[in-house]
Design a protein around this motif. Sequence first.
Motif, PDB file in Angstrom:
ATOM      1  N   LEU A 267      29.413   0.300 -18.112  1.00 18.30           N
ATOM      2  CA  LEU A 267      30.865   0.143 -18.101  1.00 18.30           C
ATOM      3  C   LEU A 267      31.370  -0.189 -16.696  1.00 18.30           C
ATOM      4  O   LEU A 267      32.297  -0.995 -16.533  1.00 18.30           O
ATOM      5  CB  LEU A 267      31.516   1.430 -18.607  1.00 18.30           C
ATOM      6  N   CYS A 268      30.757   0.404 -15.681  1.00 16.66           N
ATOM      7  CA  CYS A 268      31.145   0.122 -14.299  1.00 16.66           C
ATOM      8  C   CYS A 268      30.792  -1.294 -13.880  1.00 16.66           C
ATOM      9  O   CYS A 268      31.531  -1.929 -13.121  1.00 16.66           O
ATOM     10  CB  CYS A 268      30.472   1.111 -13.349  1.00 16.66           C
ATOM     11  N   ARG A 269      29.679  -1.807 -14.374  1.00 12.55           N
ATOM     12  CA  ARG A 269      29.139  -3.070 -13.850  1.00 12.55           C
ATOM     13  C   ARG A 269      29.443  -4.298 -14.697  1.00 12.55           C
ATOM     14  O   ARG A 269      29.342  -5.423 -14.204  1.00 12.55           O
ATOM     15  CB  ARG A 269      27.623  -2.939 -13.703  1.00 12.55           C
TER      16      ARG A 269
ATOM     17  N   ARG B 156      32.066  -7.683 -19.501  1.00 10.60           N
ATOM     18  CA  ARG B 156      31.913  -7.885 -20.946  1.00 10.60           C
ATOM     19  C   ARG B 156      31.943  -6.555 -21.686  1.00 10.60           C
ATOM     20  O   ARG B 156      32.565  -6.441 -22.750  1.00 10.60           O
ATOM     21  CB  ARG B 156      30.590  -8.613 -21.222  1.00 10.60           C
ATOM     22  N   GLU B 157      31.286  -5.539 -21.118  1.00 11.21           N
ATOM     23  CA  GLU B 157      31.279  -4.229 -21.756  1.00 11.21           C
ATOM     24  C   GLU B 157      32.672  -3.616 -21.744  1.00 11.21           C
ATOM     25  O   GLU B 157      33.087  -2.980 -22.720  1.00 11.21           O
ATOM     26  CB  GLU B 157      30.292  -3.310 -21.037  1.00 11.21           C
ATOM     27  N   ARG B 158      33.415  -3.808 -20.664  1.00  9.90           N
ATOM     28  CA  ARG B 158      34.775  -3.275 -20.608  1.00  9.90           C
ATOM     29  C   ARG B 158      35.660  -3.940 -21.647  1.00  9.90           C
ATOM     30  O   ARG B 158      36.459  -3.269 -22.320  1.00  9.90           O
ATOM     31  CB  ARG B 158      35.351  -3.445 -19.200  1.00  9.90           C
ATOM     32  N   ARG B 159      35.541  -5.246 -21.792  1.00 12.99           N
ATOM     33  CA  ARG B 159      36.341  -5.937 -22.806  1.00 12.99           C
ATOM     34  C   ARG B 159      35.932  -5.509 -24.213  1.00 12.99           C
ATOM     35  O   ARG B 159      36.780  -5.312 -25.087  1.00 12.99           O
ATOM     36  CB  ARG B 159      36.187  -7.454 -22.643  1.00 12.99           C
ATOM     37  N   LYS B 160      34.640  -5.383 -24.438  1.00 11.97           N
ATOM     38  CA  LYS B 160      34.134  -5.015 -25.753  1.00 11.97           C
ATOM     39  C   LYS B 160      34.587  -3.615 -26.155  1.00 11.97           C
ATOM     40  O   LYS B 160      35.014  -3.385 -27.295  1.00 11.97           O
ATOM     41  CB  LYS B 160      32.602  -5.090 -25.747  1.00 11.97           C
ATOM     42  N   SER B 161      34.511  -2.680 -25.221  1.00  9.24           N
ATOM     43  CA  SER B 161      34.850  -1.289 -25.523  1.00  9.24           C
ATOM     44  C   SER B 161      36.332  -0.994 -25.371  1.00  9.24           C
ATOM     45  O   SER B 161      36.830   0.026 -25.863  1.00  9.24           O
ATOM     46  CB  SER B 161      34.052  -0.346 -24.617  1.00  9.24           C
TER      47      SER B 161
ATOM     48  N   ALA C  47      41.368   4.173 -21.614  1.00 10.75           N
ATOM     49  CA  ALA C  47      41.645   2.993 -22.428  1.00 10.75           C
ATOM     50  C   ALA C  47      42.253   1.891 -21.566  1.00 10.75           C
ATOM     51  O   ALA C  47      43.108   2.142 -20.707  1.00 10.75           O
ATOM     52  CB  ALA C  47      42.596   3.354 -23.568  1.00 10.75           C
ATOM     53  N   LEU C  48      41.822   0.667 -21.794  1.00  6.60           N
ATOM     54  CA  LEU C  48      42.366  -0.485 -21.082  1.00  6.60           C
ATOM     55  C   LEU C  48      43.815  -0.705 -21.517  1.00  6.60           C
ATOM     56  O   LEU C  48      44.086  -0.876 -22.704  1.00  6.60           O
ATOM     57  CB  LEU C  48      41.532  -1.728 -21.403  1.00  6.60           C
TER      58      LEU C  48
END
Length: 264
Positions: free
Chosen positions: A18-20, A23-28, A101-102
């Motif tokens: 999640l830090c790096r 794509r993972e941030r957008r997905k989650s 949450a974003l």
Amino acid sequence: MKRIASRDNAHFRALKQLCRSGRERRKSGRIVLDGMHLIESYVERFGPPDEIVVSEAGLGRAEIARCLEQRPGRAATVLADALFAELATVDTPSGIMAVAALPRGGRQPDPAADAVLLDGIQDPGNLGSILRTAAAAGFGQVLLSSDCAQAWSPKTLRAAMGAHFSLAIHENGDLPGFLAAYRGQSLVTAPDGAADLFTAELGRPVAWVFGSEGQGVRPEVSALAGQRLRIPMPGHAESLNVGAAAAVCLFETVRRRLTESARS
């Protein structure tokens, strides 16, 4: 509280991803907030984050201990100091992070409001600095071209120091389309600008365009700006860092408006 001491732990691997990974941030739909100030800024606007992550050393700090006491029932994870350091965005880790949450921006860019347009800004530190300046100067919306650094990366968040949460941030923005439809004055800085920033007329609303560290604003974007302005530099430097240039331009806009208000 859950304690993690192994790099092979699945939850630690997920935090690291999640830090790096953008794509993972957008997905989650989640972001990582590094440091107490960011966490407090987020809580003030959106409420408690999903999870608090602290280092073993951080547990001994009074500020972090109070944060954990004030949020009973919220998930809390304690990482070995070496593991926390792997996630940290600075050389001296803060000792506390949060997973949250974003924030979702619901509205579309407003072509009749002040705006900052960023074309290809590559460095997360520069991007965060400009976001912080925009928020401080009262520019409520920022559009980022698709090749800008990621607005919600931990490094950008850290550099902006909470500014994200008072801005409407539009990633993958259509800068040419926005400028073509803009109903105010659009401005771009250029060394060969026809007018001087400090003597040129600055209208209301205004859209400032700033470009990448190496190449500046793309010609197809610059061509749609209504005016090209130069920042006077009587010294020997050829140019300013884009973060410094943005600060000069945005706060010159503030200064002009305060002067106008005092006269009226």
